[in-house]
Scaffold this motif. Structure first.
Motif, PDB file in Angstrom:
ATOM      1  N   PRO A 460     -55.894 -10.144   1.341  1.00 28.21           N
ATOM      2  CA  PRO A 460     -57.092  -9.628   0.666  1.00 28.21           C
ATOM      3  C   PRO A 460     -57.793  -8.552   1.478  1.00 28.21           C
ATOM      4  O   PRO A 460     -57.459  -8.324   2.643  1.00 28.21           O
ATOM      5  CB  PRO A 460     -57.976 -10.867   0.529  1.00 28.21           C
ATOM      6  N   PRO A 461     -58.787  -7.883   0.894  1.00 22.77           N
ATOM      7  CA  PRO A 461     -59.466  -6.799   1.613  1.00 22.77           C
ATOM      8  C   PRO A 461     -60.398  -7.274   2.714  1.00 22.77           C
ATOM      9  O   PRO A 461     -60.826  -6.476   3.529  1.00 22.77           O
ATOM     10  CB  PRO A 461     -60.264  -6.095   0.507  1.00 22.77           C
ATOM     11  N   PRO A 518     -53.447 -10.241  -9.666  1.00 20.91           N
ATOM     12  CA  PRO A 518     -54.612 -10.288 -10.561  1.00 20.91           C
ATOM     13  C   PRO A 518     -55.640 -11.280 -10.020  1.00 20.91           C
ATOM     14  O   PRO A 518     -55.299 -12.412  -9.685  1.00 20.91           O
ATOM     15  CB  PRO A 518     -54.023 -10.785 -11.885  1.00 20.91           C
ATOM     16  N   VAL A 519     -56.870 -10.831  -9.908  1.00 19.76           N
ATOM     17  CA  VAL A 519     -57.958 -11.685  -9.425  1.00 19.76           C
ATOM     18  C   VAL A 519     -59.118 -11.542 -10.400  1.00 19.76           C
ATOM     19  O   VAL A 519     -59.872 -10.564 -10.351  1.00 19.76           O
ATOM     20  CB  VAL A 519     -58.396 -11.300  -8.002  1.00 19.76           C
ATOM     21  N   VAL A 524     -55.559  -6.261  -7.456  1.00 20.08           N
ATOM     22  CA  VAL A 524     -55.333  -5.686  -6.142  1.00 20.08           C
ATOM     23  C   VAL A 524     -53.879  -5.236  -6.080  1.00 20.08           C
ATOM     24  O   VAL A 524     -52.965  -6.021  -6.357  1.00 20.08           O
ATOM     25  CB  VAL A 524     -55.619  -6.698  -5.023  1.00 20.08           C
ATOM     26  N   SER A 525     -53.654  -3.980  -5.718  1.00 24.11           N
ATOM     27  CA  SER A 525     -52.305  -3.414  -5.650  1.00 24.11           C
ATOM     28  C   SER A 525     -51.886  -3.269  -4.196  1.00 24.11           C
ATOM     29  O   SER A 525     -52.677  -2.850  -3.347  1.00 24.11           O
ATOM     30  CB  SER A 525     -52.275  -2.040  -6.334  1.00 24.11           C
ATOM     31  N   TYR A 526     -50.633  -3.616  -3.913  1.00 27.02           N
ATOM     32  CA  TYR A 526     -50.104  -3.584  -2.552  1.00 27.02           C
ATOM     33  C   TYR A 526     -48.844  -2.734  -2.490  1.00 27.02           C
ATOM     34  O   TYR A 526     -48.009  -2.758  -3.403  1.00 27.02           O
ATOM     35  CB  TYR A 526     -49.773  -5.003  -2.062  1.00 27.02           C
ATOM     36  N   LEU A 527     -48.714  -1.998  -1.402  1.00 30.09           N
ATOM     37  CA  LEU A 527     -47.514  -1.206  -1.148  1.00 30.09           C
ATOM     38  C   LEU A 527     -47.173  -1.357   0.322  1.00 30.09           C
ATOM     39  O   LEU A 527     -48.028  -1.163   1.192  1.00 30.09           O
ATOM     40  CB  LEU A 527     -47.749   0.272  -1.467  1.00 30.09           C
ATOM     41  N   GLY A 528     -45.903  -1.720   0.623  1.00 30.69           N
ATOM     42  CA  GLY A 528     -45.539  -1.944   2.009  1.00 30.69           C
ATOM     43  C   GLY A 528     -44.134  -1.509   2.326  1.00 30.69           C
ATOM     44  O   GLY A 528     -43.322  -1.241   1.431  1.00 30.69           O
ATOM     45  N   ARG A 529     -43.856  -1.438   3.620  1.00 26.77           N
ATOM     46  CA  ARG A 529     -42.523  -1.133   4.135  1.00 26.77           C
ATOM     47  C   ARG A 529     -41.969  -2.393   4.774  1.00 26.77           C
ATOM     48  O   ARG A 529     -42.684  -3.138   5.436  1.00 26.77           O
ATOM     49  CB  ARG A 529     -42.628  -0.002   5.172  1.00 26.77           C
TER      50      ARG A 529
END
Length: 555
Positions: A460-461, A518-519, A524-529
């Protein structure tokens, strides 16, 4: 596992829970001169009054009645105590306030090489009030206390584990001297513990040793044998021929062990494509201000935009909070201010103005924290003011302000996104666990055959911890007759009240992963390597962007 039983609470990665045991009987040695009993009564009355009246809120963690009773008992016992007994017990009483800036400054004899603050203090009125050290230096890691430095004749003990001091076990010694240490939290105790474990007067006054002149240290050497060595305290003016654990020579030491007495500096490690910045105190240099340094740093960073930037705050005890702003602004504006490209190393010594700088980094940059928890709280007392006790000439420091970062921030520290605490083994090998970990996160993402399992970290943020769990199930290559068209994942995010919540729009493409949580009415959108051990990237919630770091749970 190191046990600090005198503490109210403990860090789960380092310490075991236990209860406070204050009021351990002191080791009295003869009667005090009656004239000095009266003088100490005056000094103690002033100390109590100053603590009660000058501190913004001295009784948050201990009651006024408890403090009054402690002062009364100390005054009652004055005729049977030594001068250093009084100083040690006064330090213990002041430490009960549990404010890292409020302390009795132990009057160290000349030559005792421990830093207690940014400014020097007066020498006490009598030589017998000064504190001396034994010729040994300790390090503290999760497994206990170990010999980090020692006088050359005993060099074979380097790297050994402390077993006992006189008849007290290492755990007992820690429990006895620990209550004399001022603290915002448990990490600050770990920072100061090595000094208190080698001060002869502290050890004797707290009942660890039978004498204030010498002690027998039992050390388990690296070959498993235990050796007992009798050490005498270092005489004033004497020089100790120190030998240190680990590689000799600066070129063989990890970067974190170099130039620690310099306010700030940076270097470019070209093979790793990494800029390493050590920020050791929030004060200007005579030859360069922090503002000038920040401008020079910005010019360099602009020229190497794809490098990793590491800001090391592990040696930073604070300074002038306002002086750090130019450096903060440079880091915010740097091309490295992206998730997975900017790291801040924190630890038990990160305190005061360095704590504020860490909070500013947390709020205003995309930094990922590595190391161990900070030695200060986000909301803490500070700006201590000196009171000189007139008869003994001992310095009492009392906080004058309450620095409130956020009224809802109840954390005891900033916890790192990834743990990399100091260890004896790393020190002996000349390695830095934090930089090693950062390099493992930096490894180019690579698609792996099996991503199944749990990945733990922050999602979360404003997680204030690493309690989120991302469960990944990649069934695209499974042996099922009808494999699903895409991988599946669920998440536990305590801050959102989610347990086993389903992710949405999960995609894995080569070394990249993206998904949504979804909250309520928000997403909340996530992008990772991805590499074999880490998922590093960022999350977006409307205008808010925050870094994420997930570590694969190992069997």
């Amino acid at each position: 596992m190191l046990r600090l039983r005198f503490l109210r609470s403990v860090h789960p990665c380092l310490l075991a829970a236990a209860t406070i045991t204050f009021g351990v009987p002191l080791t009295a040695v003869g009667a005090m001169n009656p004239a000095w009993v009266e003088k100490w009564e005056e000094d103690l009355a002033l100390a109590h009054e100053t603590l009660r009246d000058k501190h913004p809120s001295p009784f948050d963690r201990v009651s006024a009645e408890e403090i009054q009773a402690e002062f009364d008992q100390l005054v009652e016992r004055l005729p049977e105590l030594t001068h250093y007994d009084v100083i040690v017990d006064l330090a213990r009483i002041v430490a009960m306030v549990e404010d890292g800036h409020t302390r009795l400054t132990l009057p160290l004899a000349p030559g005792v090489d421990f830093m207690q603050g940014h400014s020097e203090t007066e020498r006490p009125s009598l030589p017998e009030m000064e504190f001396h050290q034994f010729p040994v230096r300790f390090g503290v890691d999760s497994r206990g206390v170990w010999v980090q430095g020692i006088s050359r004749p005993y060099r074979e003990l380097l790297g050994g584990r402390l077993v006992a001091i006189d008849a007290r076990s290492a755990d007992q010694a820690v429990d006895l001297v620990g209550p004399t240490i001022q603290r915002d939290n448990e990490m600050q105790v770990l920072h100061h513990l090595p000094m208190h474990l080698v001060l002869a007067e502290v050890l004797h006054s707290r009942g660890v040793t039978e004498s204030a002149e010498q002690a027998t240290f039992s050390i388990e050497k690296r070959d498993g044998s235990v050796e007992k060595v009798a050490l005498s305290r270092v005489a004033e003016g004497a020089t100790v021929d120190w030998v240190e654990a680990g590689p000799a020579g600066d070129d063989s030491k990890p970067w974190s062990r170099r130039r620690n007495d310099e306010n700030f500096w940076f270097t470019y490690l070209e093979p790793q494509s990494l800029v390493y910045l050590q920020f050791n105190t929030v004060y200007d240099k005579e030859e360069e201000t922090i503002r000038q340094f920040s401008e020079r740093l910005s010019t360099f960073l602009d020229g190497v935009p794809e490098t990793i930037l590491v800001v090391d705050l592990r040696h930073n005890r604070g300074g002038n909070q306002s002086l750090g702003l130019p450096l903060l602004h440079s880091l915010i504006a740097s091309p490295q201010n992206r998730a997975g490209q900017l790291f801040t190393i924190i630890g038990r010594t990160t305190f005061s103005a360095a704590m504020t700088f860490s909070l500013q980094m947390e709020k205003h940059t995309q930094t990922l924290f590595v190391g161990e928890p900070t030695g200060s709280k986000p909301n803490h007392y500070g700006d201590s003011r000196k009171t000189l006790l007139p008869n003994s000439n001992v310095t009492l420091r009392i906080s004058s302000l309450y620095w409130q970062w956020s009224p809802t921030d109840t954390r005891s520290w900033i916890a790192p996104h990834a743990d990399a605490p100091p260890t004896r083994e790393a020190d002996l090998a000349g390695r830095d666990p934090a930089l090693d970990l950062i390099e493992s996160v930096m490894v180019d993402g690579e698609m792996v055959d099996d991503l199944d399992g749990e990945w733990r970290g922050n999602l979360p943020p404003a997680s204030y911890g690493r309690d989120s769990i991302f469960r990944f199930e990649d069934s695209r290559d499974s042996a099922q007759e009808t494999p699903s068209e895409s991988p599946q994942a669920t998440v536990d995010v305590p801050l959102f009240g989610l347990e086993g919540g389903a992710t949405a729009n999960l995609k894995v493409d080569s070394d990249r992963i993206s998904f949504q949580i979804p909250v309520g009415e928000e997403t909340v959108s996530y992008l990772g390597r991805i590499n074999n051990r880490w998922i590093v990237g960022h999350g977006d919630l409307g205008s808010i962007r925050f870094p994420i770091l997930l570590e694969r749970a190992m069997d």
